[in-house]
Design a protein around this motif. Structure first.
Motif, mmCIF file in Angstrom:
data_model
loop_
_atom_site.group_PDB
_atom_site.id
_atom_site.type_symbol
_atom_site.label_atom_id
_atom_site.label_comp_id
_atom_site.label_asym_id
_atom_site.label_seq_id
_atom_site.Cartn_x
_atom_site.Cartn_y
_atom_site.Cartn_z
ATOM 1 N N ALA A 119 -5.736 -6.791 1.896
ATOM 2 C CA ALA A 119 -6.100 -5.377 1.829
ATOM 3 C C ALA A 119 -5.485 -4.718 0.607
ATOM 4 N N GLY B 120 -4.252 3.632 3.485
ATOM 5 C CA GLY B 120 -5.311 2.875 2.817
ATOM 6 C C GLY B 120 -6.675 3.296 3.329
ATOM 7 N N TRP C 99 -7.845 -3.256 6.561
ATOM 8 C CA TRP C 99 -6.778 -2.392 7.086
ATOM 9 C C TRP C 99 -6.983 -2.146 8.580
ATOM 10 N N VAL D 252 -2.505 -8.061 5.198
ATOM 11 C CA VAL D 252 -1.876 -7.020 4.387
ATOM 12 C C VAL D 252 -2.043 -7.341 2.906
ATOM 13 N N ALA E 31 -1.359 1.202 6.194
ATOM 14 C CA ALA E 31 -2.746 0.920 6.570
ATOM 15 C C ALA E 31 -3.505 2.229 6.793
#
Lengths: 206, 489
Positions: B378, B410, B394, B375, B407
């Motif tokens: 990313a 993203g 992600w 996490v 995620a």
């Protein structure tokens, strides 16, 4: 058939004074048509919650429950009819219960006619266009209120001022009905638990 | 029968096998979570697990006494402010005691601290100590030699007899010093490198509610005098990021913005684009145990736009990304390793987190798990604009936790960059971002319309022609019928 189910309701929602008059005095209204419209409204609500576009559908999918939609449409509808009938009977209204149900039922038609296609169209909308969705939904609701107003006025042969008064009283009466129903339910459940407790006491004592 | 036996055997073997294998997830005494679109807390795999606890005894310097702050420099030197013992313990990168600063020479005399509450180490490795009970900020060199002292600020805007009680301190790259002082409601005090008071930054505005105003307009003068004053709350802690923005926390239970990011002119520029307020817990009990909103005592900038805030109310750590999405929250109260009694400071040691617990008199080191690392990576990649790298990370995050909306967002954002609009729509829907979905959908719709325009027009034209043909045919047939009836043919 076509006359009852299609032409007359469509005529009524655009020419309400004429339409409701015909419904009451020319007996063009049919109870089953009114109830069918209520059913269509339930269907519309369910479809709207399930299938409206992502951008306008704020319903938490975990909370979707068609049975809830069913009862939360039918119960207020019946509640309104009963409350309105109770009030208008005391206030020299000329309408019968059946006519009140019919007037309220027919008045719901614009919501069905507008919201159902909008549910479909909303799937092809961007954020900026969702304003139209909300606008049309508001129009349908206002249209419904106007129709209900005219319907009740015509059915009971009231003046506009008296209609407003009875409408307000109807809402108050609806509150009363809910209150008393809750009270009765609460008392009933207490009675039930009392008897249940006595029963348990007896079987554990012996 | 044979089959049954085989099945039974398989069942027994799998049972036996599962005993031998340790559970894949490390056990933590807390449950990590984040808030989803609907405001429900959605559980996460632990982003950090407690590693070790460091006490004064384990360091061999005697127990800490009311430790109140600590600071870790980028090269992992840890400074612990042991307030009760009025000393600063300096640890090297391996967490062994390097040296202890207890006194310094001030005008030829030995001088010490009195219940210091705040500590900061600048880029030049200068120590800034908020020497609370002595009413001064002491600046020391790395070795512990006195450089300068900030005390008794003089200014027209300060009231006469102003008592300077510094609590927390932070310093920017231009040696401007930001001090949170007790009893100062105007904001964070700012000093220049010559010890001059420059003014306040980040004043918290108070606006009385309508109800307050109504109540006040109805009350008499004597009643008004009895009333609580509408004064803003004090800041509780500060930190500074690499760009010179000051992150500050305030304990204001009515505010929805207890965390602020102040630009050099003192305006709050924290991005709050997430679904929920950047205020720690958004759902909590109003009365009873563990009730009330989060009360932040410390904040630490982690880099990559992320920052972690320490809630002293429920002893939790909240990590946000640069856009104000809650990445994860974890921690709690208790006696095990990894939960706290009175957490007072949070710091970052490399990729680890360290939390100073004043009640337990220890420092707990947290090590990131695979989930936490991914996490973090990313988020950092996304923050730096490397969206294609972020996407692959992600996807790994989603493999560990399919309920992680951030995620999906993203991935969606980077798909949108790559003009893969249809796929982006899907991910934005999963991430519940209506705004981004709308953008993706608009592009997708335009694309489809462009592609299908020919087909669409053909169909429409065909329909129109068919309709005209139908009308013409009908007309012809009718005319014939009329003629026929008239007996003309």
């Amino acid at each position: 058939m076509k006359q009852d189910f299609l032409k007359f309701p469509l005529h009524l929602i655009v020419r309400p004074f004429d339409g409701f008059w015909d419904m009451k005095y020319e007996s063009k209204g049919k109870l089953k048509v009114a109830l069918l419209i209520v059913l269509a409204l339930i269907l519309t609500t369910i479809l709207q919650k399930q299938f409206a576009g992502f951008l306008v559908n704020m319903v938490d999918p975990r909370s979707l429950n068609s049975l809830d939609d069913l009862e939360f449409t039918i119960l207020p509808f019946l509640l309104f009819c009963i409350a309105n009938w109770s009030i208008t009977t005391l206030m020299e209204g000329e309408g019968k219960f059946k006519e009140i149900v019919m007037a309220a039922g027919y008045a719901l038609l614009p919501i069905v006619l507008i919201n159902l296609p909008m549910t479909f169209i909303s799937r092809f909308m961007t954020q900026e266009e969702t304003a139209f969705y909300y606008l049309l939904n508001s129009i349908s609701s206002i249209w419904f209120l106007v129709l209900l107003f005219v319907g009740i006025m015509t059915v009971h042969q009231y003046t506009p001022a008296k209609t407003v008064l009875t409408m307000v009283l109807t809402v108050v009466a609806m509150g009363f009905v809910v209150f008393i129903a809750t009270l009765a339910f609460s008392l009933g459940s207490q009675l039930y638990w009392f008897i249940y407790d006595v029963y348990r006491e007896i079987i554990f004592r012996t | 029968m044979q089959l049954k036996r085989v099945l039974l055997l398989v069942a027994i073997i799998s049972l036996v096998a599962s005993i031998g294998i340790p559970a894949a997830s490390a056990a933590t005494p807390y449950e990590a979570y984040t808030y989803d679109y609907y405001g429900d807390s959605s559980p996460l795999p632990a982003p950090y697990v407690p590693d070790t606890a460091i006490t004064g005894a384990s360091l061999g310097v005697g127990d800490f006494k009311e430790p109140s702050d600590m600071y870790v420099t980028p090269n992992n030197t840890t400074y612990i402010l042991d307030s009760g013992n009025a000393r600063i313990i300096v640890l090297d990168a391996d967490m062994h005691v390097n040296h202890i600063i207890k006194t310094f020479t001030n005008n030829g005399k030995e001088d010490g601290f009195a219940a210091p509450q705040g500590l900061f180490v600048s880029d030049k490795n200068e120590l800034y100590v908020a020497d609370t009970d002595n009413g001064r900020v002491v600046v020391l060199s790395e070795k512990g030699d006195l450089i300068r002292i900030i005390a008794n600020p003089k200014s027209d805007i300060l009231p006469a007899g102003f008592k300077f009680v510094p609590l927390k301190v932070t310093v920017d790259s231009a040696d401007r010093v930001f001090v949170i002082a007790r009893g100062v409601f105007e904001g964070i005090m700012q000093f220049d490198d010559k010890n001059n008071f420059m003014g306040y930054v980040g004043t918290i505005n108070v606006s009385p509610t309508v109800w307050d105003r109504l109540w006040k307009s109805l009350s008499t003068k004597a009643q008004k005098a009895q009333m609580q004053l509408f004064i803003p709350t004090e800041f509780s802690n500060v930190d500074i990021d690499s760009k010179g923005f000051v992150y500050a926390t305030a304990v204001d239970i009515t505010s929805s913005t207890p965390i602020k990011r102040l630009n050099p002119s003192g305006d709050d520029v924290l991005k709050r684009l997430g679904y929920w307020d950047v205020k720690g817990d958004i759902r909590f009990r109003m009365f009873g145990n563990n009730s009330g909103p989060s009360k932040f005592t410390d904040i630490k900038v982690l880099g990559g736009g992320m920052y972690v805030a320490l809630d002293s109310n429920r002893a939790r750590l909240f990590t946000y990304n640069d856009e104000g999405d809650l990445l994860y929250a974890f921690g709690g109260r208790g006696n095990q390793l990894g939960v706290f009694n009175t957490p007072v400071a949070v710091e970052k040691i490399g990729d680890k987190l360290a939390v100073l617990d004043s009640g337990k008199k220890n420092i707990v080191i947290f090590r990131p798990t695979k989930f936490g690392t991914l996490v973090g990576q990313a988020t950092t990649e996304h923050y730096n604009g490397n969206d294609d790298v972020a996407v692959t990370i992600w996807s790994d995050v989603l493999r560990l936790n399919t309920n992680y909306e951030i995620a999906y967002l993203g991935i969606g954002k980077s798909l949108l960059m790559q003009k893969n609009n249809e796929k982006a729509m899907e991910y934005f829907k999963l991430g519940m971002s209506r705004k981004n979905f709308s953008v993706a959908y608009k592009r997708y719709r335009r694309e489809v319309l462009k592609e299908q325009f020919g087909t669409f027009m053909t169909v429409v034209l065909a329909l129109i022609i068919a309709f005209i043909a139908y009308r013409v045919a009908r007309l012809v047939i009718r005319r014939r019928a009329v003629k026929h009836e008239a007996g003309l043919s």
